[in-house]
Design a protein around this motif. Sequence first.
Motif, mmCIF file in Angstrom:
data_model
loop_
_atom_site.group_PDB
_atom_site.id
_atom_site.type_symbol
_atom_site.label_atom_id
_atom_site.label_comp_id
_atom_site.label_asym_id
_atom_site.label_seq_id
_atom_site.Cartn_x
_atom_site.Cartn_y
_atom_site.Cartn_z
ATOM 1 N N UNK A 64 -8.506 -8.923 -0.361
ATOM 2 C CA UNK A 64 -9.409 -8.022 -0.216
ATOM 3 C C UNK A 64 -9.011 -7.170 1.154
ATOM 4 N N UNK A 65 -7.913 -6.527 1.172
ATOM 5 C CA UNK A 65 -7.362 -5.822 2.472
ATOM 6 C C UNK A 65 -6.810 -4.549 1.930
ATOM 7 N N UNK A 66 -6.494 -3.690 3.043
ATOM 8 C CA UNK A 66 -5.870 -2.471 2.609
ATOM 9 C C UNK A 66 -4.568 -2.390 1.848
ATOM 10 N N UNK A 67 -4.509 -1.882 0.701
ATOM 11 C CA UNK A 67 -3.143 -1.831 -0.086
ATOM 12 C C UNK A 67 -2.402 -0.562 0.245
ATOM 13 N N UNK A 68 -1.100 -0.891 0.609
ATOM 14 C CA UNK A 68 -0.323 0.434 0.858
ATOM 15 C C UNK A 68 0.390 0.811 -0.572
ATOM 16 N N UNK A 69 0.133 1.943 -1.067
ATOM 17 C CA UNK A 69 0.788 2.315 -2.273
ATOM 18 C C UNK A 69 2.026 2.846 -2.073
ATOM 19 N N UNK A 70 2.754 2.346 -3.070
ATOM 20 C CA UNK A 70 4.130 2.549 -2.984
ATOM 21 C C UNK A 70 4.646 2.917 -4.525
ATOM 22 N N UNK A 71 5.536 3.641 -4.579
ATOM 23 C CA UNK A 71 5.952 4.206 -5.840
ATOM 24 C C UNK A 71 7.196 3.465 -6.391
#
Length: 92
Positions: A64-71
Amino acid sequence: MSSKHILRVVPLLERLSLIRFANESGVTRLQEAIEFADQLLDVNVDGVEPMISPNETKCTLLRHDIAHHTTKEDITQNAKHLVEGYFVAPNQ
């Protein structure tokens, strides 16, 4: 599974698994592995809930933390060699 069918898929399996099957002992080992895995077809799974598996269409967060979006492009941009979009390990 017939020996003819196994011999047709051997080159693909070798490339995907990085294990050489192109000899008699390798084909025997592959055949035994397939027969072992075929036992799963006999397992009764009535009433068993399917497992949740992360895939490209659904984001499953583990924390439950901030996810960093990667492609996919971000991740694979530093790969030395890709085959069909997958990382390739060097042959030894």
